[in-house]
Motif scaffolding. Structure first.
Motif, PDB file in Angstrom:
ATOM      1  N   GLY A 205       9.326  -8.520 -26.292  1.00 31.07           N
ATOM      2  CA  GLY A 205       9.109  -9.069 -27.624  1.00 31.07           C
ATOM      3  C   GLY A 205       7.670  -9.496 -27.840  1.00 31.07           C
ATOM      4  N   GLY A 206       7.499 -10.665 -28.461  1.00 30.87           N
ATOM      5  CA  GLY A 206       6.174 -11.152 -28.800  1.00 30.87           C
ATOM      6  C   GLY A 206       5.326 -11.555 -27.616  1.00 30.87           C
ATOM      7  N   GLN A 207       5.918 -11.634 -26.427  1.00 32.98           N
ATOM      8  CA  GLN A 207       5.118 -11.971 -25.245  1.00 32.98           C
ATOM      9  C   GLN A 207       4.183 -10.841 -24.845  1.00 32.98           C
ATOM     10  OE1 GLN A 207       8.366 -13.355 -22.454  1.00 32.98           O
ATOM     11  NE2 GLN A 207       6.805 -14.863 -21.967  1.00 32.98           N
ATOM     12  N   TYR A 208       4.530  -9.622 -25.225  1.00 29.00           N
ATOM     13  CA  TYR A 208       3.720  -8.469 -24.837  1.00 29.00           C
ATOM     14  C   TYR A 208       2.716  -8.148 -25.925  1.00 29.00           C
ATOM     15  CZ  TYR A 208       2.367  -3.661 -23.842  1.00 29.00           C
ATOM     16  OH  TYR A 208       1.640  -2.517 -23.604  1.00 29.00           O
ATOM     17  N   ASP A 209       1.432  -8.065 -25.551  1.00 25.68           N
ATOM     18  CA  ASP A 209       0.365  -7.738 -26.494  1.00 25.68           C
ATOM     19  C   ASP A 209      -0.323  -6.454 -26.025  1.00 25.68           C
ATOM     20  OD1 ASP A 209      -1.800  -7.517 -28.172  1.00 25.68           O
ATOM     21  OD2 ASP A 209      -2.540  -9.550 -27.858  1.00 25.68           O
ATOM     22  N   PRO A 210      -0.062  -5.317 -26.692  1.00 21.38           N
ATOM     23  CA  PRO A 210      -0.619  -4.039 -26.239  1.00 21.38           C
ATOM     24  C   PRO A 210      -2.136  -3.969 -26.319  1.00 21.38           C
ATOM     25  CG  PRO A 210       0.396  -3.793 -28.400  1.00 21.38           C
ATOM     26  CD  PRO A 210       0.764  -5.156 -27.909  1.00 21.38           C
ATOM     27  N   ARG A 211      -2.763  -4.894 -27.031  1.00 24.96           N
ATOM     28  CA  ARG A 211      -4.225  -4.862 -27.116  1.00 24.96           C
ATOM     29  C   ARG A 211      -4.873  -5.215 -25.782  1.00 24.96           C
ATOM     30  NH1 ARG A 211      -4.856  -9.015 -31.931  1.00 24.96           N
ATOM     31  NH2 ARG A 211      -3.312 -10.007 -30.550  1.00 24.96           N
ATOM     32  N   GLY A 212      -4.217  -6.051 -24.996  1.00 27.64           N
ATOM     33  CA  GLY A 212      -4.814  -6.470 -23.742  1.00 27.64           C
ATOM     34  C   GLY A 212      -3.907  -6.328 -22.541  1.00 27.64           C
ATOM     35  N   GLN A 213      -2.734  -5.698 -22.740  1.00 27.14           N
ATOM     36  CA  GLN A 213      -1.771  -5.549 -21.657  1.00 27.14           C
ATOM     37  C   GLN A 213      -1.207  -4.136 -21.653  1.00 27.14           C
ATOM     38  OE1 GLN A 213       0.940  -8.680 -22.840  1.00 27.14           O
ATOM     39  NE2 GLN A 213      -0.144 -10.239 -21.652  1.00 27.14           N
ATOM     40  N   VAL A 214      -0.695  -3.716 -20.514  1.00 27.73           N
ATOM     41  CA  VAL A 214      -0.032  -2.420 -20.391  1.00 27.73           C
ATOM     42  C   VAL A 214       1.120  -2.595 -19.413  1.00 27.73           C
ATOM     43  CG1 VAL A 214      -1.569  -1.651 -18.513  1.00 27.73           C
ATOM     44  CG2 VAL A 214      -0.391   0.048 -19.939  1.00 27.73           C
ATOM     45  N   CYS A 215       2.202  -1.861 -19.640  1.00 31.93           N
ATOM     46  CA  CYS A 215       3.376  -1.954 -18.771  1.00 31.93           C
ATOM     47  C   CYS A 215       3.524  -0.677 -17.950  1.00 31.93           C
ATOM     48  CB  CYS A 215       4.648  -2.154 -19.599  1.00 31.93           C
ATOM     49  SG  CYS A 215       4.825  -3.818 -20.268  1.00 31.93           S
ATOM     50  N   ALA A 216       4.149  -0.817 -16.782  1.00 23.05           N
ATOM     51  CA  ALA A 216       4.454   0.335 -15.933  1.00 23.05           C
ATOM     52  C   ALA A 216       5.770   0.082 -15.224  1.00 23.05           C
ATOM     53  CB  ALA A 216       3.339   0.581 -14.922  1.00 23.05           C
ATOM     54  N   GLY A 217       6.622   1.112 -15.188  1.00 27.95           N
ATOM     55  CA  GLY A 217       7.904   0.994 -14.511  1.00 27.95           C
ATOM     56  C   GLY A 217       8.836   2.116 -14.923  1.00 27.95           C
ATOM     57  N   LEU A 218       9.857   2.353 -14.121  1.00 26.70           N
ATOM     58  CA  LEU A 218      10.877   3.346 -14.436  1.00 26.70           C
ATOM     59  C   LEU A 218      11.933   2.730 -15.343  1.00 26.70           C
ATOM     60  CD1 LEU A 218      11.306   4.733 -10.826  1.00 26.70           C
ATOM     61  CD2 LEU A 218      10.297   5.972 -12.765  1.00 26.70           C
ATOM     62  N   PRO A 219      12.476   3.484 -16.315  1.00 21.12           N
ATOM     63  CA  PRO A 219      13.507   2.924 -17.199  1.00 21.12           C
ATOM     64  C   PRO A 219      14.672   2.307 -16.430  1.00 21.12           C
ATOM     65  CG  PRO A 219      12.780   5.050 -18.024  1.00 21.12           C
ATOM     66  CD  PRO A 219      12.141   4.879 -16.679  1.00 21.12           C
ATOM     67  N   GLY A 220      15.063   2.949 -15.337  1.00 17.56           N
ATOM     68  CA  GLY A 220      16.178   2.434 -14.545  1.00 17.56           C
ATOM     69  C   GLY A 220      15.766   1.452 -13.470  1.00 17.56           C
ATOM     70  N   GLY A 221      14.498   1.075 -13.439  1.00 14.87           N
ATOM     71  CA  GLY A 221      14.010   0.153 -12.422  1.00 14.87           C
ATOM     72  C   GLY A 221      13.791   0.845 -11.095  1.00 14.87           C
ATOM     73  N   GLY A 222      13.429   0.070 -10.084  1.00 14.00           N
ATOM     74  CA  GLY A 222      13.295   0.607  -8.736  1.00 14.00           C
ATOM     75  C   GLY A 222      11.886   0.673  -8.200  1.00 14.00           C
ATOM     76  N   GLU A 223      10.852   0.699  -9.042  1.00 18.05           N
ATOM     77  CA  GLU A 223       9.467   0.699  -8.559  1.00 18.05           C
ATOM     78  C   GLU A 223       8.673  -0.308  -9.359  1.00 18.05           C
ATOM     79  OE1 GLU A 223       6.993   4.030  -7.332  1.00 18.05           O
ATOM     80  OE2 GLU A 223       8.733   5.303  -7.666  1.00 18.05           O
ATOM     81  N   ASP A 224       7.993  -1.210  -8.656  1.00 12.95           N
ATOM     82  CA  ASP A 224       7.320  -2.294  -9.366  1.00 12.95           C
ATOM     83  C   ASP A 224       6.465  -3.094  -8.396  1.00 12.95           C
ATOM     84  OD1 ASP A 224       6.674  -4.019 -11.415  1.00 12.95           O
ATOM     85  OD2 ASP A 224       8.563  -5.112 -11.378  1.00 12.95           O
ATOM     86  N   SER A 225       5.581  -3.884  -8.968  1.00  6.39           N
ATOM     87  CA  SER A 225       4.911  -4.916  -8.191  1.00  6.39           C
ATOM     88  C   SER A 225       5.795  -6.157  -8.224  1.00  6.39           C
ATOM     89  CB  SER A 225       3.521  -5.217  -8.773  1.00  6.39           C
ATOM     90  OG  SER A 225       3.633  -5.591 -10.120  1.00  6.39           O
ATOM     91  N   CYS A 226       5.480  -7.128  -7.359  1.00  9.26           N
ATOM     92  CA  CYS A 226       6.335  -8.310  -7.287  1.00  9.26           C
ATOM     93  C   CYS A 226       5.496  -9.509  -6.856  1.00  9.26           C
ATOM     94  CB  CYS A 226       7.486  -8.029  -6.325  1.00  9.26           C
ATOM     95  SG  CYS A 226       8.896  -9.131  -6.486  1.00  9.26           S
ATOM     96  N   GLN A 227       6.147 -10.653  -6.590  1.00  5.19           N
ATOM     97  CA  GLN A 227       5.422 -11.851  -6.196  1.00  5.19           C
ATOM     98  C   GLN A 227       4.555 -11.578  -4.966  1.00  5.19           C
ATOM     99  OE1 GLN A 227       8.257 -12.477  -8.067  1.00  5.19           O
ATOM    100  NE2 GLN A 227       6.699 -13.246  -9.441  1.00  5.19           N
ATOM    101  N   GLY A 228       3.305 -12.059  -5.032  1.00  5.66           N
ATOM    102  CA  GLY A 228       2.353 -11.818  -3.959  1.00  5.66           C
ATOM    103  C   GLY A 228       1.423 -10.663  -4.251  1.00  5.66           C
ATOM    104  N   ASP A 229       1.767  -9.831  -5.248  1.00  2.00           N
ATOM    105  CA  ASP A 229       0.921  -8.692  -5.623  1.00  2.00           C
ATOM    106  C   ASP A 229      -0.048  -9.044  -6.752  1.00  2.00           C
ATOM    107  OD1 ASP A 229       2.088  -6.928  -3.795  1.00  2.00           O
ATOM    108  OD2 ASP A 229       3.725  -6.480  -5.158  1.00  2.00           O
ATOM    109  N   SER A 230       0.104 -10.217  -7.361  1.00  2.00           N
ATOM    110  CA  SER A 230      -0.768 -10.617  -8.470  1.00  2.00           C
ATOM    111  C   SER A 230      -2.230 -10.347  -8.152  1.00  2.00           C
ATOM    112  CB  SER A 230      -0.606 -12.104  -8.768  1.00  2.00           C
ATOM    113  OG  SER A 230       0.506 -12.364  -9.569  1.00  2.00           O
ATOM    114  N   GLY A 231      -2.957  -9.889  -9.153  1.00  3.44           N
ATOM    115  CA  GLY A 231      -4.381  -9.637  -8.989  1.00  3.44           C
ATOM    116  C   GLY A 231      -4.703  -8.285  -8.407  1.00  3.44           C
ATOM    117  N   GLY A 232      -3.680  -7.600  -7.843  1.00  8.28           N
ATOM    118  CA  GLY A 232      -3.894  -6.307  -7.228  1.00  8.28           C
ATOM    119  C   GLY A 232      -4.084  -5.192  -8.233  1.00  8.28           C
ATOM    120  N   PRO A 233      -4.450  -4.003  -7.755  1.00  9.75           N
ATOM    121  CA  PRO A 233      -4.828  -2.908  -8.651  1.00  9.75           C
ATOM    122  C   PRO A 233      -3.669  -2.047  -9.148  1.00  9.75           C
ATOM    123  CG  PRO A 233      -5.227  -2.274  -6.381  1.00  9.75           C
ATOM    124  CD  PRO A 233      -4.734  -3.701  -6.337  1.00  9.75           C
ATOM    125  N   LEU A 234      -3.762  -1.639 -10.411  1.00  5.97           N
ATOM    126  CA  LEU A 234      -2.991  -0.543 -10.980  1.00  5.97           C
ATOM    127  C   LEU A 234      -4.003   0.564 -11.242  1.00  5.97           C
ATOM    128  CD1 LEU A 234      -0.188   0.413 -12.162  1.00  5.97           C
ATOM    129  CD2 LEU A 234      -1.117  -0.262 -14.407  1.00  5.97           C
TER     130      LEU A 234
END
Length: 274
Positions: A205-234
């Motif tokens: 919803g309104g939490q996501y701002d496409p001007r400064g953010q981008v999302c990545a992930g599979l529709p069904g889930g299964g691949e993602d970053s998680c706690q401890g990965d913050s700051g790392g590269p995409l």
């Protein structure tokens, strides 16, 4: 409720020592969910490393690093962008960040003594940063000496193909591999595809701002970053296009990870790399 993907530790300043309590580490997962907004209370379980990923090596990705506190505890990731500069998430170095930060490069296994440990002498945080979910979640660390690893170029505002929906990416980190799991001792990678702005807006919803953010992930889930990965590269197109920032859980269906869209902040960041 969303969570950042930084690993949280607690300090007791009266004792002058750092007490180890890792409450939330960022990690890479195979489903499409990520962590919560910086330091907000979370309803969702937390994870510690890349989910749904596989082993990776700094010999292949020499520019990926992790950050430690004065006791040597890893709490976030980062990317070498110039000889003495590291890009990370702003929420990693604000609001309860350790007073002393060391950048560890060239070390696949956190239990080894390989690679180089370099002190941080200055921290720049984007002036518009308030919290992870509001955007501008980017910081630049200046090291006290140069490192030898080849820097990774950063995306510009004109690098639109790297942000196209469905495009392949690589996300790297030492965080948790499952929600509520333990941090990984070794570097891991996953390859969540870029999510469309429409799908990410439906998820957040309104939490996501496409001007400064981008999302990545599979529709069904299964691949993602998680706690401890913050700051790392995409990474896409051999460029740093995003920074692990936040999300709802880790690798959940319909809940892609949210990353800082680095191309939107190229000019401000590039000015710090000179």
């Amino acid at each position: 409720m969303t969570r950042t993907r930084r690993t949280h530790t607690r300090w007791w300043s009266a004792a002058g020592t750092l007490a180890a309590a890792a409450l939330a580490t960022v990690a890479i997962t195979t489903p499409a969910g990520a962590g919560t907004a910086a330091d907000e209370p979370a309803a969702a379980p937390i994870s510690t490393r890349i989910v749904g990923g596989e082993y990776a090596s700094t010999s292949e990705y020499p520019w990926v690093v992790y950050l430690t506190d004065s006791a040597g505890n890893q709490f976030c990731g980062g990317t070498i962008a110039a000889a003495n500069k590291v890009i990370t998430a702003a929420h990693c170095v604000t609001g309860g960040a350790p007073p002393e930060i060391t950048v560890v490069s060239g070390r696949d296994d956190k239990n080894s003594d390989e690679g180089t440990e370099t002190a941080v002498r200055d921290v720049w945080v984007h002036p518009d940063f308030q919290n992870a979910s509001s955007g501008a979640d980017v910081a630049v660390l200046t090291l006290d000496r140069d490192v030898t690893a080849t820097p990774l170029p950063i995306a510009t505002a004109g690098d639109l193909p790297e942000y196209r929906p469905g495009g392949a990416t690589t996300v790297l980190g030492w965080g948790t591999t499952t929600e509520g799991g333990s941090p990984s001792s070794t570097l891991r990678q996953a390859h969540p595809p870029i999510t469309s702005d429409q799908d990410c807006s439906r998820a957040y919803g309104g939490q996501y701002d496409p001007r400064g953010q981008v999302c990545a992930g599979l529709p069904g889930g299964g691949e993602d970053s998680c706690q401890g990965d913050s700051g790392g590269p995409l990474v896409a197109g051999d460029k740093l296009i995003g920074i692990v920032s936040w999300g709802n859980g880790c690798a959940r269906p319909g809940q892609p990870g949210v990353y800082t869209r680095l191309g939107a902040y190229h000019d401000e960041v590039q000015a710090q790399l000179r």
